[in-house]
Scaffold this motif. Sequence first.
Motif, PDB file in Angstrom:
ATOM      1  N   THR A   1       0.850  -1.198   0.000  1.00 25.42           N
ATOM      2  CA  THR A   1       0.000   0.000   0.000  1.00 25.42           C
ATOM      3  C   THR A   1       0.889   1.253   0.000  1.00 25.42           C
ATOM      4  OG1 THR A   1      -0.008   0.138   2.412  1.00 25.42           O
ATOM      5  CG2 THR A   1      -1.753  -1.201   1.390  1.00 25.42           C
ATOM      6  N   PRO A   2       0.342   2.387  -0.441  1.00 24.92           N
ATOM      7  CA  PRO A   2       1.114   3.630  -0.355  1.00 24.92           C
ATOM      8  C   PRO A   2       1.568   3.912   1.079  1.00 24.92           C
ATOM      9  CG  PRO A   2      -0.760   3.912  -1.809  1.00 24.92           C
ATOM     10  CD  PRO A   2      -0.918   2.549  -1.202  1.00 24.92           C
ATOM     11  N   ALA A   3       0.761   3.543   2.075  1.00 25.97           N
ATOM     12  CA  ALA A   3       1.166   3.781   3.477  1.00 25.97           C
ATOM     13  C   ALA A   3       2.386   2.922   3.821  1.00 25.97           C
ATOM     14  CB  ALA A   3       0.002   3.466   4.415  1.00 25.97           C
ATOM     15  N   GLU A   4       2.405   1.681   3.346  1.00 23.28           N
ATOM     16  CA  GLU A   4       3.592   0.835   3.588  1.00 23.28           C
ATOM     17  C   GLU A   4       4.822   1.438   2.907  1.00 23.28           C
ATOM     18  OE1 GLU A   4       2.239  -3.763   4.042  1.00 23.28           O
ATOM     19  OE2 GLU A   4       1.628  -2.805   2.166  1.00 23.28           O
ATOM     20  N   MET A   5       4.605   2.016   1.730  1.00 24.49           N
ATOM     21  CA  MET A   5       5.736   2.635   1.021  1.00 24.49           C
ATOM     22  C   MET A   5       6.237   3.884   1.747  1.00 24.49           C
ATOM     23  SD  MET A   5       6.551   0.658  -1.442  1.00 24.49           S
ATOM     24  CE  MET A   5       6.396  -0.416  -0.039  1.00 24.49           C
ATOM     25  N   ASP A   6       5.301   4.646   2.335  1.00 23.94           N
ATOM     26  CA  ASP A   6       5.733   5.835   3.092  1.00 23.94           C
ATOM     27  C   ASP A   6       6.568   5.404   4.292  1.00 23.94           C
ATOM     28  OD1 ASP A   6       4.483   7.483   1.347  1.00 23.94           O
ATOM     29  OD2 ASP A   6       2.712   7.841   2.593  1.00 23.94           O
ATOM     30  N   GLU A   7       6.143   4.318   4.941  1.00 26.65           N
ATOM     31  CA  GLU A   7       6.899   3.850   6.112  1.00 26.65           C
ATOM     32  C   GLU A   7       8.299   3.380   5.688  1.00 26.65           C
ATOM     33  OE1 GLU A   7       4.976   0.809   8.474  1.00 26.65           O
ATOM     34  OE2 GLU A   7       6.844   0.541   9.605  1.00 26.65           O
TER      35      GLU A   7
ATOM     36  N   ALA B   1      12.729   5.218  -5.722  1.00 27.79           N
ATOM     37  CA  ALA B   1      12.576   3.779  -5.957  1.00 27.79           C
ATOM     38  C   ALA B   1      13.497   3.020  -5.020  1.00 27.79           C
ATOM     39  CB  ALA B   1      12.940   3.445  -7.402  1.00 27.79           C
ATOM     40  N   TYR B   2      13.109   1.793  -4.731  1.00 22.96           N
ATOM     41  CA  TYR B   2      13.974   0.879  -3.984  1.00 22.96           C
ATOM     42  C   TYR B   2      14.174  -0.332  -4.897  1.00 22.96           C
ATOM     43  CZ  TYR B   2      15.695  -1.988  -0.087  1.00 22.96           C
ATOM     44  OH  TYR B   2      16.456  -2.780   0.729  1.00 22.96           O
ATOM     45  N   VAL B   3      15.425  -0.569  -5.286  1.00 19.79           N
ATOM     46  CA  VAL B   3      15.747  -1.637  -6.239  1.00 19.79           C
ATOM     47  C   VAL B   3      16.272  -2.823  -5.429  1.00 19.79           C
ATOM     48  CG1 VAL B   3      17.161  -2.273  -8.227  1.00 19.79           C
ATOM     49  CG2 VAL B   3      16.271   0.066  -8.021  1.00 19.79           C
ATOM     50  N   ILE B   4      15.534  -3.934  -5.490  1.00 15.59           N
ATOM     51  CA  ILE B   4      15.865  -5.101  -4.664  1.00 15.59           C
ATOM     52  C   ILE B   4      16.129  -6.266  -5.613  1.00 15.59           C
ATOM     53  CG2 ILE B   4      15.235  -6.206  -2.489  1.00 15.59           C
ATOM     54  CD1 ILE B   4      12.722  -4.563  -2.387  1.00 15.59           C
TER      55      ILE B   4
ATOM     56  N   VAL C   1       5.012   2.951 -12.919  1.00 17.51           N
ATOM     57  CA  VAL C   1       4.633   2.055 -11.811  1.00 17.51           C
ATOM     58  C   VAL C   1       4.094   2.894 -10.651  1.00 17.51           C
ATOM     59  CG1 VAL C   1       5.409  -0.100 -10.769  1.00 17.51           C
ATOM     60  CG2 VAL C   1       6.957   1.063 -12.276  1.00 17.51           C
ATOM     61  N   ARG C   2       2.901   2.515 -10.176  1.00 23.96           N
ATOM     62  CA  ARG C   2       2.317   3.212  -9.015  1.00 23.96           C
ATOM     63  C   ARG C   2       3.097   2.890  -7.743  1.00 23.96           C
ATOM     64  NH1 ARG C   2      -2.667   1.772 -11.015  1.00 23.96           N
ATOM     65  NH2 ARG C   2      -2.619  -0.250  -9.944  1.00 23.96           N
ATOM     66  N   ALA C   3       3.019   3.763  -6.744  1.00 24.29           N
ATOM     67  CA  ALA C   3       3.647   3.490  -5.442  1.00 24.29           C
ATOM     68  C   ALA C   3       3.149   2.148  -4.917  1.00 24.29           C
ATOM     69  CB  ALA C   3       3.280   4.594  -4.464  1.00 24.29           C
ATOM     70  N   GLY C   4       4.071   1.277  -4.533  1.00 26.59           N
ATOM     71  CA  GLY C   4       3.701  -0.039  -4.007  1.00 26.59           C
ATOM     72  C   GLY C   4       3.669  -1.119  -5.065  1.00 26.59           C
TER      73      GLY C   4
ATOM     74  N   LEU D   1      10.947  -1.384  -7.112  1.00 29.31           N
ATOM     75  CA  LEU D   1       9.755  -1.072  -6.307  1.00 29.31           C
ATOM     76  C   LEU D   1       9.595   0.449  -6.224  1.00 29.31           C
ATOM     77  CD1 LEU D   1       7.529  -1.741  -4.156  1.00 29.31           C
ATOM     78  CD2 LEU D   1       9.383  -1.869  -2.460  1.00 29.31           C
ATOM     79  N   ALA D   2       8.411   0.923  -6.630  1.00 29.45           N
ATOM     80  CA  ALA D   2       8.148   2.367  -6.605  1.00 29.45           C
ATOM     81  C   ALA D   2       7.741   2.780  -5.196  1.00 29.45           C
ATOM     82  CB  ALA D   2       7.039   2.717  -7.598  1.00 29.45           C
ATOM     83  N   LEU D   3       8.527   3.689  -4.584  1.00 30.41           N
ATOM     84  CA  LEU D   3       8.164   4.216  -3.261  1.00 30.41           C
ATOM     85  C   LEU D   3       7.143   5.338  -3.413  1.00 30.41           C
ATOM     86  CD1 LEU D   3      11.740   4.337  -1.674  1.00 30.41           C
ATOM     87  CD2 LEU D   3       9.961   2.638  -1.245  1.00 30.41           C
ATOM     88  N   ASN D   4       7.235   6.073  -4.526  1.00 28.49           N
ATOM     89  CA  ASN D   4       6.152   6.981  -4.916  1.00 28.49           C
ATOM     90  C   ASN D   4       5.851   6.695  -6.396  1.00 28.49           C
ATOM     91  OD1 ASN D   4       8.375   8.191  -6.107  1.00 28.49           O
ATOM     92  ND2 ASN D   4       7.931  10.257  -5.396  1.00 28.49           N
TER      93      ASN D   4
END
Length: 252
Positions: A26-32, A212-215, A185-188, A136-139
């Motif tokens: 979720t966007p909230a998980e991405m904000d965290e 972005a977070y690249v994993i 890509v949407r956040a999350g 992974l898109a953080l925003n």
Amino acid sequence: MKPTISEAQRAQLDRDGYFVLEDVFTPAEMDELAGHIEAHQRRHEEMLRAQGGTQGISRAEEITFTSHLAEQDEAIRAFCTRPEFVAITTQILGPDTDLYWNQSVFKQPEGKKEFPWHQDDGYTQVDPSPYLTLWLALNDATPENGCISVLPGAYKRGLLPHHQSPIGLVCHESDDPDQGVLVPVRAGSIAVFWSLTPHKSGANISRGPRKAYVIQYSHAGLKNANTGEVLTGKIPVARAGQPAAAAAAQAA
Ligand SMILES: O=C(O)CCC(=O)C(=O)O
């Protein structure tokens, strides 16, 4: 919810070398998560400014690649071994998977340059190849703020020659008429692609940062392709199809 890779997504990965997994978080998980990541990214940015603005492919106030976050931060490590990643990586790679590499990539509105076409394998060659990159898109990542593009199908050509440029390795020119397809890509949500899939990201001409977070995940026991040595110190993610932490607790 644990994502299931559909037959269509698997077929797209086989054919094109990428697909998008929508709304895994979720966007909230991405904000965290972004909150944890930003503490490291800010320190990196300060360090870059203090030493004249650039280090490797990172440039202060333009683009930062802040790596080894899971290795330094318990909350980020826990994120990278979440059941969602056990599910995604075991469905694609098999029952035993490790975290190979992780880095945030923040593109500031001042980042007027593209990040050039490359394959992740162009930077470091490993065996077996390809491994899996989860972008992974953080925003929300959009064409305006510098989402990635990929060259569909080109991973099948194996490792392409790369040449060094001032802003990173290049395997396909920015003036080539084939500029692939944009992957907003949407956040999350996650752009999933092989480490041999050529990709680039566009300039950020929006008013805010693109985060972005690249994993990157691999088969357990990944080797350096040049020396044959097993790469040690990788964080185990799945063993026998189960979360590695649970498998270790059972074995103890
Ligand atoms: O996120 C970006 O702007 C580029 C990231 C990338 O290509 C990579 O980490 O390999």
